[in-house]
Design a protein around this motif. Structure first.
Motif, PDB file in Angstrom:
ATOM      1  N   LEU A  67       0.836  -1.183   0.000  1.00  0.00           N
ATOM      2  CA  LEU A  67       0.000   0.000   0.000  1.00  0.00           C
ATOM      3  C   LEU A  67       0.877   1.241   0.000  1.00  0.00           C
ATOM      4  N   SER A  68       0.468   2.233  -0.777  1.00  0.00           N
ATOM      5  CA  SER A  68       1.211   3.485  -0.793  1.00  0.00           C
ATOM      6  C   SER A  68       0.887   4.279   0.458  1.00  0.00           C
ATOM      7  N   SER A  69       1.525   5.416   0.590  1.00  0.00           N
ATOM      8  CA  SER A  69       1.364   6.211   1.800  1.00  0.00           C
ATOM      9  C   SER A  69      -0.066   6.703   1.985  1.00  0.00           C
ATOM     10  N   ASP A  70      -0.834   6.778   0.867  1.00  0.00           N
ATOM     11  CA  ASP A  70      -2.220   7.223   1.019  1.00  0.00           C
ATOM     12  C   ASP A  70      -3.145   6.076   1.431  1.00  0.00           C
ATOM     13  N   GLY A  71      -2.566   4.881   1.604  1.00  0.00           N
ATOM     14  CA  GLY A  71      -3.344   3.744   2.077  1.00  0.00           C
ATOM     15  C   GLY A  71      -4.324   3.206   1.065  1.00  0.00           C
ATOM     16  N   HIS A  72      -4.173   3.584  -0.193  1.00  0.00           N
ATOM     17  CA  HIS A  72      -5.169   3.202  -1.188  1.00  0.00           C
ATOM     18  C   HIS A  72      -4.570   2.396  -2.338  1.00  0.00           C
ATOM     19  N   LEU A  73      -3.591   2.946  -3.010  1.00  0.00           N
ATOM     20  CA  LEU A  73      -3.014   2.271  -4.164  1.00  0.00           C
ATOM     21  C   LEU A  73      -2.093   1.123  -3.753  1.00  0.00           C
ATOM     22  N   VAL A  74      -2.090   0.077  -4.571  1.00  0.00           N
ATOM     23  CA  VAL A  74      -1.125  -1.005  -4.416  1.00  0.00           C
ATOM     24  C   VAL A  74       0.049  -0.678  -5.337  1.00  0.00           C
ATOM     25  N   ARG A  75       1.249  -0.642  -4.785  1.00  0.00           N
ATOM     26  CA  ARG A  75       2.419  -0.251  -5.578  1.00  0.00           C
ATOM     27  C   ARG A  75       3.483  -1.344  -5.498  1.00  0.00           C
ATOM     28  N   GLY A  76       4.166  -1.574  -6.609  1.00  0.00           N
ATOM     29  CA  GLY A  76       5.240  -2.556  -6.627  1.00  0.00           C
ATOM     30  C   GLY A  76       6.007  -2.487  -7.933  1.00  0.00           C
ATOM     31  N   ARG A  77       6.998  -3.352  -8.061  1.00  0.00           N
ATOM     32  CA  ARG A  77       7.803  -3.398  -9.280  1.00  0.00           C
ATOM     33  C   ARG A  77       7.408  -4.596 -10.135  1.00  0.00           C
ATOM     34  N   ALA A  78       7.722  -4.495 -11.409  1.00  0.00           N
ATOM     35  CA  ALA A  78       7.353  -5.543 -12.365  1.00  0.00           C
ATOM     36  C   ALA A  78       8.208  -6.790 -12.169  1.00  0.00           C
ATOM     37  N   LEU A  79       7.554  -7.936 -12.219  1.00  0.00           N
ATOM     38  CA  LEU A  79       8.215  -9.239 -12.223  1.00  0.00           C
ATOM     39  C   LEU A  79       7.753  -9.919 -13.508  1.00  0.00           C
ATOM     40  N   ILE A  80       8.625  -9.976 -14.488  1.00  0.00           N
ATOM     41  CA  ILE A  80       8.212 -10.336 -15.843  1.00  0.00           C
ATOM     42  C   ILE A  80       8.611 -11.765 -16.205  1.00  0.00           C
ATOM     43  N   PHE A  81       7.653 -12.480 -16.781  1.00  0.00           N
ATOM     44  CA  PHE A  81       7.924 -13.785 -17.365  1.00  0.00           C
ATOM     45  C   PHE A  81       8.146 -13.586 -18.864  1.00  0.00           C
ATOM     46  N   TRP A  82       9.403 -13.728 -19.288  1.00  0.00           N
ATOM     47  CA  TRP A  82       9.754 -13.539 -20.693  1.00  0.00           C
ATOM     48  C   TRP A  82       9.677 -14.862 -21.446  1.00  0.00           C
TER      49      TRP A  82
ATOM     50  N   SER B 202     -10.124   0.350  -6.130  1.00  0.00           N
ATOM     51  CA  SER B 202     -11.489   0.853  -6.272  1.00  0.00           C
ATOM     52  C   SER B 202     -11.939   0.880  -7.727  1.00  0.00           C
ATOM     53  N   THR B 203     -11.021   1.166  -8.647  1.00  0.00           N
ATOM     54  CA  THR B 203     -11.371   1.254 -10.067  1.00  0.00           C
ATOM     55  C   THR B 203     -10.789   0.118 -10.897  1.00  0.00           C
ATOM     56  N   ARG B 204      -9.848  -0.638 -10.335  1.00  0.00           N
ATOM     57  CA  ARG B 204      -9.087  -1.686 -11.017  1.00  0.00           C
ATOM     58  C   ARG B 204      -8.197  -1.109 -12.117  1.00  0.00           C
ATOM     59  N   ARG B 205      -7.980   0.180 -12.092  1.00  0.00           N
ATOM     60  CA  ARG B 205      -7.120   0.826 -13.081  1.00  0.00           C
ATOM     61  C   ARG B 205      -5.658   0.601 -12.700  1.00  0.00           C
ATOM     62  N   ILE B 206      -4.826   0.355 -13.702  1.00  0.00           N
ATOM     63  CA  ILE B 206      -3.406   0.130 -13.456  1.00  0.00           C
ATOM     64  C   ILE B 206      -2.591   1.230 -14.126  1.00  0.00           C
ATOM     65  N   THR B 207      -1.542   1.662 -13.446  1.00  0.00           N
ATOM     66  CA  THR B 207      -0.679   2.722 -13.970  1.00  0.00           C
ATOM     67  C   THR B 207       0.768   2.263 -13.939  1.00  0.00           C
ATOM     68  N   ASN B 208       1.453   2.437 -15.045  1.00  0.00           N
ATOM     69  CA  ASN B 208       2.892   2.207 -15.100  1.00  0.00           C
ATOM     70  C   ASN B 208       3.548   3.562 -14.874  1.00  0.00           C
ATOM     71  N   GLU B 209       3.994   3.805 -13.641  1.00  0.00           N
ATOM     72  CA  GLU B 209       4.553   5.109 -13.302  1.00  0.00           C
ATOM     73  C   GLU B 209       5.843   5.384 -14.061  1.00  0.00           C
ATOM     74  N   THR B 210       6.601   4.341 -14.319  1.00  0.00           N
ATOM     75  CA  THR B 210       7.858   4.514 -15.044  1.00  0.00           C
ATOM     76  C   THR B 210       7.608   4.970 -16.479  1.00  0.00           C
ATOM     77  N   ARG B 211       6.577   4.415 -17.119  1.00  0.00           N
ATOM     78  CA  ARG B 211       6.263   4.748 -18.517  1.00  0.00           C
ATOM     79  C   ARG B 211       5.286   5.912 -18.627  1.00  0.00           C
ATOM     80  N   GLY B 212       4.674   6.289 -17.510  1.00  0.00           N
ATOM     81  CA  GLY B 212       3.713   7.381 -17.552  1.00  0.00           C
ATOM     82  C   GLY B 212       2.431   7.024 -18.284  1.00  0.00           C
ATOM     83  N   LYS B 213       1.995   5.759 -18.161  1.00  0.00           N
ATOM     84  CA  LYS B 213       0.793   5.311 -18.860  1.00  0.00           C
ATOM     85  C   LYS B 213      -0.196   4.686 -17.874  1.00  0.00           C
TER      86      LYS B 213
END
Length: 398
Positions: free
Chosen positions: A2-17, A149-160
């Motif tokens: 959880l981020s500091s606002d207690g709402h968003l789930v934040r983490g880094r990508a773990l990719i299966f190539w 709450s919205t199931r929306r996902i954001t890639n903060e690194t890519r800005g998308k």
């Protein structure tokens, strides 16, 4: 996390190539790769998920657990993630790996995903985000966030930011309620007071339905519910079979919803055919969970199959328990074989089955109709199974 606002789930990508195609995410990661068969064992109800956590991606990514604990909590994969067996150990084990260090796991994959895995994840509260663009854009080290709450996902690194494939309204309700056990506890008391009623459609109504739709229509709990592709409704069950592999988690769910001693499990059946005759003590303890439950609840033959009586999806039809017009969800992916007998057979997870044992019904979402026209001649050695697999491969990317 959880981020500091207690709402968003934040983490880094773990990719299966994909090891064969550089730069491509791996498609068709099945439940056998997520949880190998040897790690599907539960030796007691108190330690259901111990082996599931240890075995998560044991061969495909041996350091998976360590990487998740380091904060790589956004699993990135390609299309058809979670296909294969109905084993609910897979989503449960993945979720537990993150939770044991206070984190939350998010699966980000293509728009095609294993249906049973998807429903199991929903029932358990594991976040699964179907977004082909989010999967394709993600790179190693990217930081992502997920808004529950919205199931929306954001890639903060890519800005998308990405919108996932939406859930049905009832699925969204289950998700927001905290999963199928919470829903079961809420609906249990009313379900005990209600008797199953099967009312078949008249010829005019039946004439515009498939056979599956007719059976589902007849078994509706809510008689005003519309049967259409994509709608989620409650459906009475005629039989709710588990295997020795899936029974322990079903029993756990039943106990969590009902308290364990308030009612007999409804339409319950168990076949011992997965962890038998191996000579391993762990497997014996696995099968003993279902055996003890059957003895406690008075479940005997033909609803309880002892080792050697037969194979799950053959045994119950042989006993006359699978009949035309029946609606039978089973905690084994081979349950769909009951369609050969004129019944609706669907594979479900253990929590869905335990919910059914508690209430007498399950939540079911009819698939959309597909018309397929075949032309030409099959090549030598090509069978109907090959045709079906080819169709599933295409539809998995639809």
């Amino acid at each position: 996390m959880l981020s500091s606002d207690g709402h968003l789930v934040r983490g880094r990508a773990l990719i299966f190539w994909d090891p064969k195609i550089p730069g491509k995410k791996l498609d068709a990661i099945d439940t056998d790769q997520i949880t190998p068969a040897d790690d599907c064992v539960s030796e007691s109800l108190d330690r259901l998920d111990e082996r599931w956590k240890v075995g998560a991606f044991r061969y495909l990514m041996p350091d998976f657990r360590e990487r998740v604990h380091r904060g790589e909590t956004f699993v990135i994969a390609g299309e058809r993630f979670g296909i294969g067996s109905s084993r609910e150990m897979s989503p449960a084990g993945l979720k537990a790996v993150a939770e044991e260090v206070g984190l939350q796991l998010v699966i980000v994959c293509g728009e095609g995903v294993g249906d049973i895995f998807r429903r199991n994840a929903l029932n358990l509260g594991l976040h699964v985000v179907q977004s082909r663009a989010a999967s394709e854009d993600a790179q190693e080290g990217d930081v992502l966030t997920f808004d529950p709450s919205t199931r929306r996902i954001t890639n903060e690194t890519r800005g998308k930011t990405y919108e996932p494939v939406p859930l049905t309204p009832k699925e969204e309700e289950i998700r927001r309620s905290g999963g199928i056990i919470a829903v079961g506890r809420r609906e249990f008391a009313d379900s005990v007071e209600e008797s199953p009623r099967v009312d078949w459609p008249d010829p005019a109504a039946a004439g515009v339905m498939t056979s599956t739709e007719q059976i589902v229509w007849a078994h509706r709990v809510d008689k005003d519910a519309e049967v259409r592709p994509g709608s989620t409704l409650r459906v009475w069950c005629d039989l709710l079979p588990a295997s020795d592999g899936t029974a322990p988690f079903s029993i756990h769910t039943f106990n969590q919803i009902t308290g364990g001693g308030t009612i007999f499990p409804r339409q319950a059946a168990i076949a011992n055919d997965h962890f038998v005759f191996s000579g391993r003590n762990a497997d014996d303890r696995q099968t003993s969970i279902g055996r003890d439950f059957a003895q406690l609840q008075g479940i005997g033959k033909p609803y309880y199959a002892t080792p050697g009586d037969g194979i799950f999806h053959f045994y119950f039809p042989e006993q006359g328990l699978v009949v035309p017009g029946a609606f039978i969800p089973g905690a084994d992916s081979h349950s769909r074989a009951y369609g050969a007998y004129g019944a609706v057979g669907v594979g479900v997870g253990s929590t869905q089955l335990g919910f059914g044992w508690s209430t007498g019904y399950i939540y079911f979402t009819p698939a959309r109709r597909r018309r397929v026209v075949f032309t030409g001649t099959l090549r030598p050695w090509v069978s109907g199974k090959d045709v079906v697999l080819a169709l599933l491969r295409r539809w998995g990317k639809a």
